[in-house]
Design an enzyme around this catalytic site. Structure first.
Site, PDB file in Angstrom:
ATOM      1  N   ARG A  15     -10.398 -11.339   1.135  1.00 58.47           N
ATOM      2  CA  ARG A  15     -11.289 -12.307   0.468  1.00 58.47           C
ATOM      3  C   ARG A  15     -10.678 -13.700   0.440  1.00 58.47           C
ATOM      4  NH1 ARG A  15     -11.463  -8.757  -4.907  1.00 58.47           N
ATOM      5  NH2 ARG A  15     -11.123  -7.177  -3.342  1.00 58.47           N
TER       6      ARG A  15
ATOM      7  N   LYS B 203       0.844  -1.203   0.000  1.00 63.11           N
ATOM      8  CA  LYS B 203       0.000   0.000   0.000  1.00 63.11           C
ATOM      9  C   LYS B 203       0.876   1.248   0.000  1.00 63.11           C
ATOM     10  CE  LYS B 203      -3.965  -1.818   2.610  1.00 63.11           C
ATOM     11  NZ  LYS B 203      -5.012  -1.635   1.611  1.00 63.11           N
TER      12      LYS B 203
HETATM   13  N1  BES Z   1      -8.324  -3.847   3.945  1.00 64.15           N
HETATM   14  C1  BES Z   1      -8.458  -3.368   2.630  1.00 64.15           C
HETATM   15  C2  BES Z   1      -9.769  -2.609   2.378  1.00 64.15           C
HETATM   16  C3  BES Z   1      -9.960  -1.309   3.107  1.00 64.15           C
HETATM   17  C4  BES Z   1      -9.669  -0.123   2.489  1.00 64.15           C
HETATM   18  C5  BES Z   1     -10.468  -1.277   4.379  1.00 64.15           C
HETATM   19  C6  BES Z   1      -9.883   1.070   3.136  1.00 64.15           C
HETATM   20  C7  BES Z   1     -10.666  -0.083   5.042  1.00 64.15           C
HETATM   21  C8  BES Z   1     -10.378   1.089   4.405  1.00 64.15           C
HETATM   22  C9  BES Z   1      -8.411  -4.522   1.629  1.00 64.15           C
HETATM   23  O1  BES Z   1      -7.661  -5.619   2.022  1.00 64.15           O
HETATM   24  C10 BES Z   1      -7.798  -3.984   0.393  1.00 64.15           C
HETATM   25  O2  BES Z   1      -6.684  -3.557   0.459  1.00 64.15           O
HETATM   26  N2  BES Z   1      -8.549  -3.993  -0.696  1.00 64.15           N
HETATM   27  C11 BES Z   1      -8.097  -3.463  -1.921  1.00 64.15           C
HETATM   28  C12 BES Z   1      -8.597  -4.355  -3.020  1.00 64.15           C
HETATM   29  C13 BES Z   1      -7.956  -4.067  -4.358  1.00 64.15           C
HETATM   30  C14 BES Z   1      -6.513  -4.503  -4.345  1.00 64.15           C
HETATM   31  C15 BES Z   1      -8.730  -4.802  -5.416  1.00 64.15           C
HETATM   32  C16 BES Z   1      -8.666  -2.052  -2.078  1.00 64.15           C
HETATM   33  O3  BES Z   1      -9.777  -1.809  -1.662  1.00 64.15           O
HETATM   34  O4  BES Z   1      -7.931  -1.190  -2.569  1.00 64.15           O
HETATM   35 ZN    ZN Z   2      -5.577  -5.419   1.552  1.00 65.68          ZN
END
Ligand code: BES
Ligand code: ZN
Ligand code: ZN
Length: 487
Positions: free
Chosen positions: A333, A259
């Site tokens: 997921r 991230k």
């Molecule tokens: N934990 C995150 C989702 C999230 C984002 C929770 C903001 C709380 C606040 C999840 O694991 C994630 O990183 N999802 C990605 C998915 C993408 C790579 C398809 C996302 O939402 O960017």
């Molecule tokens: Zn994630």
């Protein structure tokens, strides 16, 4: 915050201070004795307006209506206004004009939720005077609602608000102090202290034996080892079986698909789903709900070392389906996939997974709202009703076959992310659908709490940080099912 009921008239109650709720700017109401003063200081009696009159030891607070959630907000606003005073006892009437019982419930919930604080890491703790809120039930006497009934409502609301606050504390805790092992110990402690609750905890070896290849892959690169948690509350002769699955990522760095720095901050909250389902179980046990409640949690950290899972890896989930990894940040997921397979084997009447699953859900519905998905329209409709009474915000998002196609893989059964970024909350929900058996499909719902689980600034009666999203929603929903059964 202590809360007591008193059958005494509000006038006869001894207290250091009184709170008066002004509905929709109606300063002519018979409760209001300070109309002139209030007008002179520009108090209009609208939502979140508050006036503290120290001489008369009164706090006037506005509320847009008698709506339960407005009342929760009003009491919370008033209590915040006097939080730094030395007042120990505060009185308030349960109100005549609308149902005093539901009003009392709202007062209790608003008071407990609104005065929550988290100071574990402050070296200087604010000295707090323990306050007692005394609610006069004189209005209930006039419409002959028994005090016993009122006491039961107070007790229920107190439990619901307290367990919501417990979920907040789990989520607000810094990630070095909230590892999968700590979460598992917390779950074990619930089982040790609550009647009719048992707990099973599995480690990495268990995940291997259970063929949870997706969950294992996500957890591999952290020194904090994964835990699989299965808690079960079984009262005598349970009516139906609810299984709640929680995403318990105690940290989500994104893994190799790392991230950006700003997006990593607050990812301690990626275990919010697990905190929520633990509090749902605690609440259900303390409310003595007549249902079996099972909680299944996949807890681990999404980190990086030489053993980290990689984009291009192909994982095999518990049900044998294969997943091509396109992005290691779509890890929730993967963990849920294995947990959902396990949960289906428990033969639930209702299966709900709760997860901070996608940023896309926050984009779609905003920070304050949970996205609800599933195949069963009637079930989703029930949830819309429970959301209204619980004070939580939900929006339903529809699955569709075109988005499903975005997770087609050339070499495996599916990919873990869609081929474009649109509709990401729904694509994620439809990914999970691959791990719910045909018998359970109509009984399953997916709640994406990525927005409301953790919000940077305070909103309504919620503090900055964790909000315990989903706890009240689930408990109100299950409670409504006990009322329906009686009639
Ligand atoms: N934990 C995150 C989702 C999230 C984002 C929770 C903001 C709380 C606040 C999840 O694991 C994630 O990183 N999802 C990605 C998915 C993408 C790579 C398809 C996302 O939402 O960017
Ligand atoms: Zn994630
Ligand atoms: Zn995540």
């Amino acid at each position: 915050m202590n809360i007591q009921l008193s059958e005494k008239k509000i006038k006869d109650l001894q207290a250091d201070c009184e709170i008066i709720i002004v509905i929709d700017g109606d300063l002519d109401h018979k409760w209001i004795e300070d109309k002139e003063t209030l007008e002179s200081i520009g108090f209009e009696g609208k939502s979140e307006d508050v006036a503290f009159l120290p001489e008369g030891k009164k706090v006037y607070v506005g509320s847009d209506s008698y709506d339960k959630d407005e009342i929760r907000l009003a009491i919370s606003t008033a209590l915040k206004e006097i939080e730094n005073t030395k007042y120990k006892t505060i009185k308030i009437g349960s109100s005549v004009d609308k149902c005093p019982v539901s009003n009392t419930k709202a007062l209790v919930e608003g008071a407990i939720l609104g005065t929550y604080t988290f100071d574990r890491y402050k070296s200087e703790k604010k000295e707090k005077v323990e306050k007692t809120l005394i609610i006069s039930t004189e209005d209930m006497n006039s419409i002959s609602i028994g005090i016993e009934h009122a006491k039961k409502s107070l007790n229920d609301s107190q439990i619901i608000a307290e367990v919501t606050n417990s979920a907040k504390t789990l989520v607000n805790t810094a990630p070095q102090d909230m590892t999968p092992e700590v979460l598992a110990n917390y779950a074990q402690n619930l089982a040790d202290t609550l009647p009719n609750v048992t707990c099973f905890i599995g480690d990495e070896k268990f995940l291997e034996e259970q063929k949870m290849g997706a969950f294992l892959a996500v957890s591999r690169a952290s020194i904090n080892k994964p835990r699989f948690i299965h808690l079960s509350y079984k009262p005598q002769n349970p009516k139906e079986k609810f299984v709640y699955v929680g995403k318990g990522l105690t940290y989500d760095s994104g893994g190799l698909s790392i991230k950006p720095a700003d997006f990593m901050v607050s990812m301690k909250s990626d275990m919010s789903g697990s905190a929520t389902v633990l509090s749902i179980l605690e609440g259900a046990a303390r409310l003595k709900l007549p249902f079996e409640i099972d909680v299944v949690i996949g807890s681990c950290e999404n980190m990086i070392d030489g053993s980290a899972y990689k984009p291009d890896d192909v994982l095999v989930a518990r049900n044998g389906k294969t997943i091509e990894v396109k992005n290691t940040d779509a890890e929730g997921r993967l963990v849920l996939a294995d947990c959902l397979c396990y949960a289906c084997e428990l033969e639930p009447d209702y299966l709900i997974d709760v997860a901070t699953l996608t940023g896309a859900c926050v984009v779609a519905v905003g920070e304050y709202t949970t996205g609800i998905m599933g195949h069963n329209g009637a079930l989703k409709h029930e949830l819309l009703k429970s959301a209204k009474s619980s004070g939580e915000l939900v929006a339903t998002l529809q699955f569709n076959k075109y988005l499903k196609k975005l997770t087609k893989s050339k070499i495996a059964d599916m990919t873990n992310v869609g081929s474009n970024r649109y509709g990401g909350a729904i694509t994620a929900g439809m990914f999970l659908d691959n791990f719910v058996t045909d018998e359970v499909k109509q009984k399953w719902m997916h709640w994406d709490i990525a927005g409301p689980a953790f919000v940077d600034s305070a909103w309504g009666y919620n503090q900055a940080g964790a909000s315990g999203a989903g706890v009240r929603l689930a408990l109100y929903w299950m409670q409504s099912k006990t009322y329906n059964k009686k009639h």
